[in-house]
Write an enzyme that holds these catalytic residues in place. Structure first.
Site, PDB file in Angstrom:
ATOM      1  N   ASP A 128       0.828  -1.206   0.000  1.00  0.00           N
ATOM      2  CA  ASP A 128       0.000   0.000   0.000  1.00  0.00           C
ATOM      3  C   ASP A 128       0.867   1.262   0.000  1.00  0.00           C
ATOM      4  OD1 ASP A 128      -2.803   1.167   0.575  1.00  0.00           O
ATOM      5  OD2 ASP A 128      -1.600   2.052   2.180  1.00  0.00           O
ATOM      6  N   GLU A 144       1.525  -0.495  -4.973  1.00  0.00           N
ATOM      7  CA  GLU A 144       0.643   0.602  -5.372  1.00  0.00           C
ATOM      8  C   GLU A 144       1.540   1.817  -5.635  1.00  0.00           C
ATOM      9  OE1 GLU A 144      -3.082   3.371  -3.880  1.00  0.00           O
ATOM     10  OE2 GLU A 144      -1.603   2.696  -2.450  1.00  0.00           O
TER      11      GLU A 144
HETATM   12  C1  GLC Z   1      -4.037   3.364  -0.587  1.00  0.00           C
HETATM   13  C2  GLC Z   1      -5.313   2.565  -0.512  1.00  0.00           C
HETATM   14  C3  GLC Z   1      -6.411   3.485  -0.044  1.00  0.00           C
HETATM   15  C4  GLC Z   1      -6.045   3.995   1.324  1.00  0.00           C
HETATM   16  C5  GLC Z   1      -4.677   4.663   1.320  1.00  0.00           C
HETATM   17  C6  GLC Z   1      -4.161   4.851   2.702  1.00  0.00           C
HETATM   18  O1  GLC Z   1      -4.116   4.381  -1.542  1.00  0.00           O
HETATM   19  O2  GLC Z   1      -5.580   1.975  -1.736  1.00  0.00           O
HETATM   20  O3  GLC Z   1      -7.657   2.833  -0.004  1.00  0.00           O
HETATM   21  O4  GLC Z   1      -7.014   4.913   1.758  1.00  0.00           O
HETATM   22  O5  GLC Z   1      -3.719   3.881   0.659  1.00  0.00           O
HETATM   23  O6  GLC Z   1      -3.785   3.616   3.245  1.00  0.00           O
END
Ligand code: GLC
Length: 496
Positions: free
Chosen positions: A197, A247
């Site tokens: 993440d 991500e």
């Molecule tokens: C990422 C996740 C999102 C979350 C953020 C903070 O972007 O996909 O859903 O709110 O991280 O953890």
């Protein structure tokens, strides 16, 4: 050519556990619900499932605020339920990927409770504390500045997201070691991979300099990212055949590729250049081509156009009323491109966003519409998702027709299109070459045998190729392979 790894073969399916299937009638999805629906995923031939966070959490950000990295929140079940899910998934040849949230914990995590208790607490430096905040802002517009004052100690702490999500201090080697241990905990338990993440955020300018006027980002993607990724990968490589997907929410593809191309960092990256562009042939063709050019074959692409943070393609690309067609064309594109498709739950049903009345809004950042529960059957009010009178979020308006059961019975449904694509995918493994089919169309060949063509316009366009139609995204079942209907995607077997 070497045999592809599991994470290169089929699609990886993202489950947002709160909204997938509720087994205990509390209106919120859970692990037993997922286990009970694994056959749906087996029929879709998914290679792996990625679960958004299931860890104990106060749910300020619905699980992305983690209060214990090594357990399961009671709303989702127990560790034993997770073990059962892993075993049942593995029994069907499906891998399991967890969401690892390394940048921040919950403000209720014992580490943060200690850290904020006093300036000289041994865990003070596990988070980022300053007398004076800099100018960094939270990713969530509604949260404003990325700093919150702690009255007890008179200092501010950094939170890239909500104030309930304090950023861990990755410049402290103790934090890095503790987070590596979290990886080992889950790998030892049989988890096959992790989704990392907000990964660029674990590397920030240690001097915390202001962002205004700076030529580069100071709050993410600092140079230290690469040594940190190598550290994470080394832990993952202590285990056999595991995978990490990041991500990488950066808009510079050069930077995304730098996380991938050396073979000792990420296996896969979510490409935000691809998902964040507007609907149009030129932009898509460029994004597909750029990845190949920049990596020169040294990295494997991953493609996604939906997740729990983005409006669903069917609604997002509906400016001229063709959203439903585009949602289907997107599935063809994702399955037929060289790379790993990531499919977000409900994408195989062509779900639109749900309408969320103001009194039902629960997310801080406007993401409730794409998180609506999955309708499994046509029966209101629970649509096979829950036996409760209501779910934690409203269903999409079309749940009575777009549910899985109704679609299963319709050969032209989006669900059956997705199944056909999954079945065809093993044949779409050959070399990929872009094919010039004229303006408005993105087309490519696989192995010189298949031609994939996507019409990005709202008019019918001629197609300068002939062959046998294998699959069309058009629900009417277009058979005229010499042209493309508005927003149609098709796959032809070329005449040789
Ligand atoms: C990422 C996740 C999102 C979350 C953020 C903070 O972007 O996909 O859903 O709110 O991280 O953890």
């Amino acid at each position: 050519m070497a045999e592809p790894a599991w994470w290169q073969r089929g699609a990886i399916y993202q489950i947002y556990p709160r909204s997938f299937a509720d087994s205990n009638g509390d209106g919120v999805g859970d692990l037993k619900g997922i286990t009970a629906r694994l056959d749906h995923l087996a029929e879709l031939k998914v290679e792996g499932i990625w679960l958004s966070p299931i860890f104990p959490s106060p749910m300020a950000d619905f699980g992305y605020d983690v209060a214990d990295y090594c357990d399961v929140d009671p709303v989702f079940g127990t560790l034993a339920d997770l073990d059962e899910l892993i075993a049942e998934a593995h029994g069907r040849g499906i891998k399991l990927i967890l969401d690892w949230v390394p940048n921040h914990s919950s403000d209720q995590h014992p580490w943060f409770l200690e850290s904020k208790s006093s300036k000289d607490n041994p865990k003070r430096d596990w988070y980022v504390w300053r007398d004076e905040p800099n100018d960094w802002m939270s990713v969530f517009t509604a949260c404003g500045p990325a700093w919150t004052l702690d009255e007890t100690t008179g200092q501010h702490y950094l939170h890239s997201f909500m104030p309930e999500q304090p950023d861990l201090n990755w410049d402290n080697p103790e934090v890095e070691a503790a987070m590596h241990d979290v990886i080992r905990f889950w790998m030892d338990r049989g988890v096959d991979g992790l989704r990392l993440d907000a990964i660029p955020r674990i590397a920030k300018d240690p001097l915390l300099r202001d962002q205004a006027g700076a030529a580069r980002a100071h709050n993410e993607d600092w140079d230290t990212i690469h040594e940190r990724l190598r550290g994470i990968r080394a832990v993952v490589d202590e285990y056999e055949d595991r995978m990490i997907v990041g991500e990488v929410a950066l808009q510079d593809l050069h930077r995304v590729v730098a996380y991938l191309q050396y073979g000792n960092q990420l296996h896969l990256a979510h490409n935000f250049v691809f998902i964040d562009q507007d609907w149009g042939a030129e932009a898509y063709a460029t994004a597909i081509d750029d990845f190949e050019r920049l990596t020169e074959g040294a990295a494997w692409p991953a493609w996604f156009l939906a997740n729990h943070d983005k409006h669903r393609p069917r609604s997002r690309f509906d400016h001229d009323g063709l959203g439903a067609q585009r949602a289907r064309a997107i599935l063809v594109m994702l399955y037929a491109l060289k790379g790993t498709p990531f499919i977000y739950q409900g994408e195989e049903l062509g779900l639109p966003d749900a309408q969320i009345p103001p009194e039902r809004v629960v997310d801080v950042d406007g993401r409730d519409p794409e998180r609506a529960p999955i309708p499994w059957t046509p029966e209101a009010p629970g649509y096979g998702f829950t036996t409760a009178d209501d779910a934690w979020l409203p269903f999409v308006d079309e749940a009575g027709t777009l549910n899985a059961q109704t679609q299963q019975a319709d050969p032209r449904s989006t669900l059956n299109l997705t199944k056909a694509l999954a079945a065809l995918r093993p044949q779409l493994t050959g070399e990929q070459e872009l094919f010039d089919a004229g303006p408005g169309i993105v087309a490519w060949t696989r192995d010189g045998t298949y031609l994939v063509a996507v019409n990005f316009t709202d008019t019918e366009l001629p197609l300068n190729a002939t062959g046998t139609l294998v699959i069309s995204s058009d629900p009417r079942g277009a058979v005229e392979s010499a042209s493309l209907l508005p927003s149609e995607a098709l796959i032809l077997r070329l005449a040789v």
